[in-house]
Design a protein around this motif. Structure first.
Motif, PDB file in Angstrom:
ATOM      1  N   GLN A   1       0.834  -1.209   0.000  1.00 35.73           N
ATOM      2  CA  GLN A   1       0.000   0.000   0.000  1.00 35.73           C
ATOM      3  C   GLN A   1       0.866   1.255   0.000  1.00 35.73           C
ATOM      4  O   GLN A   1       0.572   2.218  -0.705  1.00 35.73           O
ATOM      5  CB  GLN A   1      -0.920  -0.006   1.215  1.00 35.73           C
ATOM      6  N   ILE A   2       1.934   1.206   0.808  1.00 37.57           N
ATOM      7  CA  ILE A   2       2.826   2.370   0.847  1.00 37.57           C
ATOM      8  C   ILE A   2       3.429   2.626  -0.526  1.00 37.57           C
ATOM      9  O   ILE A   2       3.419   3.744  -1.045  1.00 37.57           O
ATOM     10  CB  ILE A   2       3.955   2.165   1.884  1.00 37.57           C
ATOM     11  N   ARG A   3       3.882   1.511  -1.143  1.00 35.66           N
ATOM     12  CA  ARG A   3       4.495   1.655  -2.461  1.00 35.66           C
ATOM     13  C   ARG A   3       3.491   2.248  -3.449  1.00 35.66           C
ATOM     14  O   ARG A   3       3.807   3.134  -4.234  1.00 35.66           O
ATOM     15  CB  ARG A   3       4.971   0.281  -2.946  1.00 35.66           C
ATOM     16  N   GLU A   4       2.284   1.746  -3.338  1.00 30.42           N
ATOM     17  CA  GLU A   4       1.248   2.226  -4.251  1.00 30.42           C
ATOM     18  C   GLU A   4       1.028   3.728  -4.076  1.00 30.42           C
ATOM     19  O   GLU A   4       0.915   4.474  -5.037  1.00 30.42           O
ATOM     20  CB  GLU A   4      -0.046   1.474  -3.976  1.00 30.42           C
ATOM     21  N   ARG A   5       1.007   4.131  -2.815  1.00 33.57           N
ATOM     22  CA  ARG A   5       0.775   5.556  -2.558  1.00 33.57           C
ATOM     23  C   ARG A   5       1.937   6.397  -3.064  1.00 33.57           C
ATOM     24  O   ARG A   5       1.736   7.447  -3.669  1.00 33.57           O
ATOM     25  CB  ARG A   5       0.605   5.792  -1.067  1.00 33.57           C
ATOM     26  N   ILE A   6       3.146   5.913  -2.787  1.00 37.81           N
ATOM     27  CA  ILE A   6       4.311   6.677  -3.234  1.00 37.81           C
ATOM     28  C   ILE A   6       4.314   6.807  -4.746  1.00 37.81           C
ATOM     29  O   ILE A   6       4.499   7.897  -5.296  1.00 37.81           O
ATOM     30  CB  ILE A   6       5.613   6.022  -2.736  1.00 37.81           C
ATOM     31  N   SER A   7       4.040   5.695  -5.410  1.00 34.92           N
ATOM     32  CA  SER A   7       4.043   5.771  -6.870  1.00 34.92           C
ATOM     33  C   SER A   7       2.969   6.737  -7.353  1.00 34.92           C
ATOM     34  O   SER A   7       3.133   7.420  -8.355  1.00 34.92           O
ATOM     35  CB  SER A   7       3.877   4.389  -7.492  1.00 34.92           C
ATOM     36  N   GLY A   8       1.884   6.813  -6.610  1.00 35.45           N
ATOM     37  CA  GLY A   8       0.835   7.777  -6.970  1.00 35.45           C
ATOM     38  C   GLY A   8       1.361   9.197  -6.933  1.00 35.45           C
ATOM     39  O   GLY A   8       1.176   9.962  -7.881  1.00 35.45           O
ATOM     40  N   TYR A   9       2.053   9.506  -5.848  1.00 34.77           N
ATOM     41  CA  TYR A   9       2.598  10.866  -5.733  1.00 34.77           C
ATOM     42  C   TYR A   9       3.646  11.137  -6.806  1.00 34.77           C
ATOM     43  O   TYR A   9       3.718  12.230  -7.362  1.00 34.77           O
ATOM     44  CB  TYR A   9       3.214  11.077  -4.347  1.00 34.77           C
ATOM     45  N   ILE A  10       4.464  10.094  -7.082  1.00 32.14           N
ATOM     46  CA  ILE A  10       5.491  10.280  -8.106  1.00 32.14           C
ATOM     47  C   ILE A  10       4.851  10.583  -9.450  1.00 32.14           C
ATOM     48  O   ILE A  10       5.275  11.481 -10.184  1.00 32.14           O
ATOM     49  CB  ILE A  10       6.409   9.049  -8.190  1.00 32.14           C
ATOM     50  N   LEU A  11       3.793   9.845  -9.774  1.00 38.31           N
ATOM     51  CA  LEU A  11       3.124  10.063 -11.062  1.00 38.31           C
ATOM     52  C   LEU A  11       2.494  11.458 -11.119  1.00 38.31           C
ATOM     53  O   LEU A  11       2.416  12.081 -12.173  1.00 38.31           O
ATOM     54  CB  LEU A  11       2.055   8.996 -11.286  1.00 38.31           C
ATOM     55  N   MET A  12       2.054  11.906  -9.980  1.00 41.12           N
ATOM     56  CA  MET A  12       1.396  13.208  -9.923  1.00 41.12           C
ATOM     57  C   MET A  12       2.416  14.351  -9.970  1.00 41.12           C
ATOM     58  O   MET A  12       2.094  15.466 -10.388  1.00 41.12           O
ATOM     59  CB  MET A  12       0.638  13.297  -8.600  1.00 41.12           C
ATOM     60  N   ALA A  13       3.632  14.036  -9.512  1.00 40.98           N
ATOM     61  CA  ALA A  13       4.625  15.092  -9.286  1.00 40.98           C
ATOM     62  C   ALA A  13       4.874  16.031 -10.470  1.00 40.98           C
ATOM     63  O   ALA A  13       4.827  17.252 -10.280  1.00 40.98           O
ATOM     64  CB  ALA A  13       5.933  14.481  -8.807  1.00 40.98           C
ATOM     65  N   PRO A  14       5.127  15.495 -11.676  1.00 46.38           N
ATOM     66  CA  PRO A  14       5.449  16.437 -12.762  1.00 46.38           C
ATOM     67  C   PRO A  14       4.376  17.501 -12.944  1.00 46.38           C
ATOM     68  O   PRO A  14       4.684  18.701 -12.982  1.00 46.38           O
ATOM     69  CB  PRO A  14       5.536  15.526 -13.997  1.00 46.38           C
ATOM     70  N   ALA A  15       3.119  17.067 -13.005  1.00 47.21           N
ATOM     71  CA  ALA A  15       2.039  18.025 -13.197  1.00 47.21           C
ATOM     72  C   ALA A  15       1.948  18.971 -12.010  1.00 47.21           C
ATOM     73  O   ALA A  15       1.804  20.190 -12.170  1.00 47.21           O
ATOM     74  CB  ALA A  15       0.724  17.290 -13.395  1.00 47.21           C
ATOM     75  N   ALA A  16       2.059  18.400 -10.805  1.00 48.88           N
ATOM     76  CA  ALA A  16       1.914  19.227  -9.600  1.00 48.88           C
ATOM     77  C   ALA A  16       3.029  20.256  -9.505  1.00 48.88           C
ATOM     78  O   ALA A  16       2.780  21.421  -9.181  1.00 48.88           O
ATOM     79  CB  ALA A  16       1.906  18.340  -8.364  1.00 48.88           C
ATOM     80  N   ILE A  17       4.251  19.831  -9.809  1.00 48.32           N
ATOM     81  CA  ILE A  17       5.376  20.768  -9.721  1.00 48.32           C
ATOM     82  C   ILE A  17       5.219  21.891 -10.738  1.00 48.32           C
ATOM     83  O   ILE A  17       5.371  23.070 -10.423  1.00 48.32           O
ATOM     84  CB  ILE A  17       6.717  20.025  -9.918  1.00 48.32           C
ATOM     85  N   LEU A  18       4.875  21.502 -11.970  1.00 49.51           N
ATOM     86  CA  LEU A  18       4.685  22.517 -13.006  1.00 49.51           C
ATOM     87  C   LEU A  18       3.606  23.507 -12.586  1.00 49.51           C
ATOM     88  O   LEU A  18       3.759  24.718 -12.717  1.00 49.51           O
ATOM     89  CB  LEU A  18       4.311  21.862 -14.335  1.00 49.51           C
ATOM     90  N   LEU A  19       2.511  22.972 -12.078  1.00 44.16           N
ATOM     91  CA  LEU A  19       1.395  23.819 -11.666  1.00 44.16           C
ATOM     92  C   LEU A  19       1.845  24.765 -10.559  1.00 44.16           C
ATOM     93  O   LEU A  19       1.519  25.951 -10.559  1.00 44.16           O
ATOM     94  CB  LEU A  19       0.245  22.939 -11.166  1.00 44.16           C
ATOM     95  N   PHE A  20       2.624  24.228  -9.624  1.00 45.57           N
ATOM     96  CA  PHE A  20       3.080  25.063  -8.516  1.00 45.57           C
ATOM     97  C   PHE A  20       4.038  26.153  -8.999  1.00 45.57           C
ATOM     98  O   PHE A  20       3.861  27.327  -8.700  1.00 45.57           O
ATOM     99  CB  PHE A  20       3.754  24.199  -7.447  1.00 45.57           C
ATOM    100  N   VAL A  21       5.010  25.734  -9.795  1.00 44.79           N
ATOM    101  CA  VAL A  21       6.040  26.687 -10.227  1.00 44.79           C
ATOM    102  C   VAL A  21       5.469  27.769 -11.140  1.00 44.79           C
ATOM    103  O   VAL A  21       5.813  28.937 -11.017  1.00 44.79           O
ATOM    104  CB  VAL A  21       7.197  25.947 -10.932  1.00 44.79           C
ATOM    105  N   PHE A  22       4.595  27.356 -12.057  1.00 50.13           N
ATOM    106  CA  PHE A  22       4.147  28.321 -13.064  1.00 50.13           C
ATOM    107  C   PHE A  22       2.789  28.951 -12.781  1.00 50.13           C
ATOM    108  O   PHE A  22       2.364  29.833 -13.499  1.00 50.13           O
ATOM    109  CB  PHE A  22       4.157  27.679 -14.448  1.00 50.13           C
TER     110      PHE A  22
END
Lengths: 307, 421
Positions: free
Chosen positions: A17-38
């Motif tokens: 479950q932990i791995r699943e959650r982490i991978s979820g955040y990793i997959l989300m990261a590019p979009a989230a970071i871009l959204l945050f930065v820009f």
């Protein structure tokens, strides 16, 4: 969210479950970071900057509280700018959407595919031309003394227009350019929506011998209402952000008649060296767009029919 | 097919590498020079820079056109704010103060003092008003201008005017005499949205741009009202032509009308002389801005500055080498001769190329005479807002919206005062 998916608070997560959650955040990261930065960070910085004085190149601008907001709300210029922006938006959005619906419905009803295609192409072309070129061309054509429009009007013996030379017609002239340029795009969107209406509905109406106008208002319009809502929101936001045509055709004049919110922001940030005041106006623009979009969605809840 | 694509990609990459190394390997100092001169004047600048690049092999100047003063100024601000200001830039003179105050400009004093070939003192004092900030030399004149009056010599002669109008009454009379509603021609045209011309007329009526304290307009009196009244009178004569558009757009619209013979007298920057003279099918005359009580000239145009405060000592020296080259007699003379900008020193005025062009274009040095009438201008960042958002706007209020000149000047005074509170 479904009830079964809620995980009880204190239960420990197993490795999977932990791995699943982490991978979820990793997959989300590019979009989230871009959204945050820009997006998120610039908006935050905009607000921060709006509370400070100084110009664009001073290193540490002084904190001034809400003085910038106070200044622009007190200024008669800014009130004029807000009024201009709202008027401009109202003119362009209402005319564009009404014309787009009428033309799309006409194109749909017309039985001549060649003419259809031709009209669509001609109408869509302005959308792909850069606004800078369009505005420059219209600036020449609308020249009140030697422009094409007035030369033609004169040749036809009609009264000549003042276009961008008079404060009473300048805003409408700039709006006209926007309408001319964007109409084809909205026609295309609405055409697509009309084509998606099931033929069976029209057949049913035909069997009942419903008059054409009634079909248009009771079937076509309600069936394409989600698209109308979408185009209205997009057109509204676009009109709020009008800049290039104003900058090229009128520079906000004559006598502030075409000075709109974004042009005002540009003037204060870059010409007059007051980015604090410009940022405050930017925050106001943001609030305005949010409010109007919110209202549009609220009003449309009862009016829009999703299939 | 795939192979062909690969070959093309490889060739492109090789080409990029080659061109990149061409600039990197020869050990030249490369500096960017941003300027705001389009069309013919831009070509002339490029030619001058090319000559500089060819004249020596230590410095390469990359000459980049960045749009007119307003657009270029925007780009420079954004670049300076992010710490990437151009090594050398041409900026509109009233903006020099803002950058100097922020400490963004390179202090040229040590380089000027060490230079034995170029003496800053040889430049006319009139064009050095925007060069010193707190005792530091921060900019050099390049492309300095004054507003002048241009007139259609043929049209004025036909109406019985052998000479250019010298005062406001003559201007009004000449404008009225050369106006013909049937043919759609006007006697006089002015871009009223650009406050430079209002200020130029105001100065001849005895006003000052700023008051003694430097915190409000210096024409909160008759001098401020008179130019507006003059224009209103000319509107009632039917002789005033108002171009559409704003700022630089209205200026270029007006020049087109002048060259087409639609308006016979106009006020424009002295820098437009060559272009107007070369493109008009009639003789173009140049004269001082007609006076009301005194001759006066409001400075305009641009100066060269350097944002290279972070450059290496070697590069800073290269910046100076190029800037002093631009101000040297022959180069400044060539630039002035090709445009109508002011020659900035005796060396420029007496240069062979300037004298040669002067023989062909007899009105070329009219503007030079105005140097002695140069007035002091405010040297702070608020001035742009005052001249555009306040003076320019209330001028339009009077001409377009029918506000009374007295109310307009009063409003200018009040609003400018608020900005300096």
């Amino acid at each position: 969210m479904n009830g079964e998916m809620v995980i009880p608070k204190k239960r420990k997560l197993d490795k999977n479950q932990i791995r699943e959650r982490i991978s979820g955040y990793i997959l989300m990261a590019p979009a989230a970071i871009l959204l945050f930065v820009f997006t998120v960070y610039p908006i935050g910085f905009l607000f921060y900057r709006s509370l400070h004085g100084g110009n664009l190149i001073t290193n540490d601008p002084k904190y001034t509280g809400f003085k910038n907001y106070e200044k622009i709300f007190k200024s008669a210029d800014f009130q004029k700018v807000l009024l201009n922006t709202l008027t401009y938006t109202l003119i362009t959005v209402v005319i564009t959407i009404i014309l787009a619906v009428i033309i799309a419905a006409w194109l749909k009803g017309s039985r001549n595919p060649k003419l259809n295609e031709f009209t669509q192409t001609v109408m869509f072309t302005p959308h792909v031309i850069s606004m800078v070129s369009v505005a420059t061309l219209f600036l020449w054509m609308m020249d009140s003394k030697n422009g094409l429009f007035n030369t033609v009007l004169q040749a036809l013996g009609l009264p000549q227009g003042t276009f961008i030379s008079s404060p009473s017609t300048a805003l409408f002239s700039v709006a006209l350019v926007q309408i001319w340029k964007s109409l084809g795009y909205y026609v295309l969107l609405i055409m697509a929506a009309i084509q998606n209406i099931p033929q069976s509905v029209y057949e049913a109406a035909e069997m009942d011998d419903t008059p054409k106008l009634r079909v248009f208002f009771k079937i076509t319009i309600p069936m394409i209402s989600p698209t109308i809502l979408f185009t209205t929101v997009v057109a509204t936001i676009a009109s709020f952000k009008v800049f290039d045509s104003v900058s090229i055709m009128t520079g906000g004049g004559p006598v502030n008649a075409t000075n709109t919110l974004v042009y005002y922001i540009y003037d204060y940030a870059f010409r007059y060296g007051k980015p604090g005041q410009a940022s405050a106006a930017g925050i106001i623009l943001l609030i305005f767009v949010c409010i109007i979009t919110f209202i549009q969605f609220q009003v449309s809840k009862s009016r829009v029919h999703y299939q | 097919m795939k192979k062909a694509v690969l070959v093309i990609v490889a060739m492109l990459m090789a080409f990029c590498l080659l061109t990149a190394s061409a600039f990197a390997d020869d050990g030249k100092i490369t500096l960017e020079f941003w300027h705001s001169m389009g069309s013919k004047t831009g070509e002339l600048i490029q030619e001058i820079v090319d000559e500089f690049n060819a004249s020596q092999d230590e410095i390469y100047i990359d000459c980049i056109y960045q749009g007119d003063y307003t657009t270029g100024g925007t780009k420079i601000q954004a670049a300076v704010a992010s710490g990437n200001g151009p090594a050398i830039a041409q900026i509109e003179i009233t903006r020099v103060g803002m950058y100097a105050a922020a400490g963004a400009l390179l202090d040229l004093t040590p380089y000027a003092e060490a230079d034995e070939n170029f003496d800053v003192k040889s430049l006319y004092p009139g064009v050095m008003d925007f060069s010193y900030y707190d005792g530091q030399l921060v900019s050099l004149p390049n492309g300095r201008s004054v507003p002048v009056m241009y007139y259609n010599v043929d049209a004025l002669k036909a109406a019985g005017f052998e000479k250019a109008p010298e005062n406001w009454e003559e201007l009004r009379a000449a404008a009225a005499a050369t106006t013909d509603p049937e043919k759609g021609t006007y006697g006089y045209g002015c871009p009223i949205g650009d406050s430079w011309y209002y200020l130029a007329l105001m100065l001849t009526a005895g006003g000052q741009v700023y008051n003694e304290e430097g915190n409000n307009i210096g024409f909160h009196n008759e001098a401020g009202i008179k130019p507006l009244q003059l224009w209103l009178d000319m509107i009632s004569d039917g002789s005033l032509y108002l171009p559409d558009g704003d700022d630089y757009a209205s200026n270029s619209a007006l020049r087109n009308s002048f060259m087409a013979g639609i308006c016979n007298i106009t006020m424009q920057s002295s820098a437009q002389y060559r272009s107007l003279a070369d493109n008009s099918p009639f003789e173009v005359g140049v004269a001082y801005i007609p006076k009301d009580v005194t001759y006066a000239a409001i400075p305009g145009g641009s100066n060269l500055v350097s944002f290279g405060t972070n450059l290496s000592e070697e590069e800073k020296q290269a910046v100076w080498t190029f800037m002093s080259y631009m101000c040297s007699g022959d180069v400044a003379g060539k630039y002035a001769a090709g445009t109508g900008y002011l020659p900035t020193s005796d060396a420029a005025l007496n240069s062979a190329i300037y004298q040669e062009k002067l023989a062909q274009y007899p009105y070329l040095d009219i503007a030079v005479g105005q140097l002695e009438y140069f007035v002091k201008m405010p040297f702070d960042e608020t001035y742009t807002e005052v001249k555009d958002a306040i003076v320019g706007r209330y001028t339009q209020e009077v001409i377009i919206n029918g506000m009374s000149p007295e109310d307009a000047v009063e409003a200018m005074w009040e609003e400018t005062g608020e900005l300096y509170e």
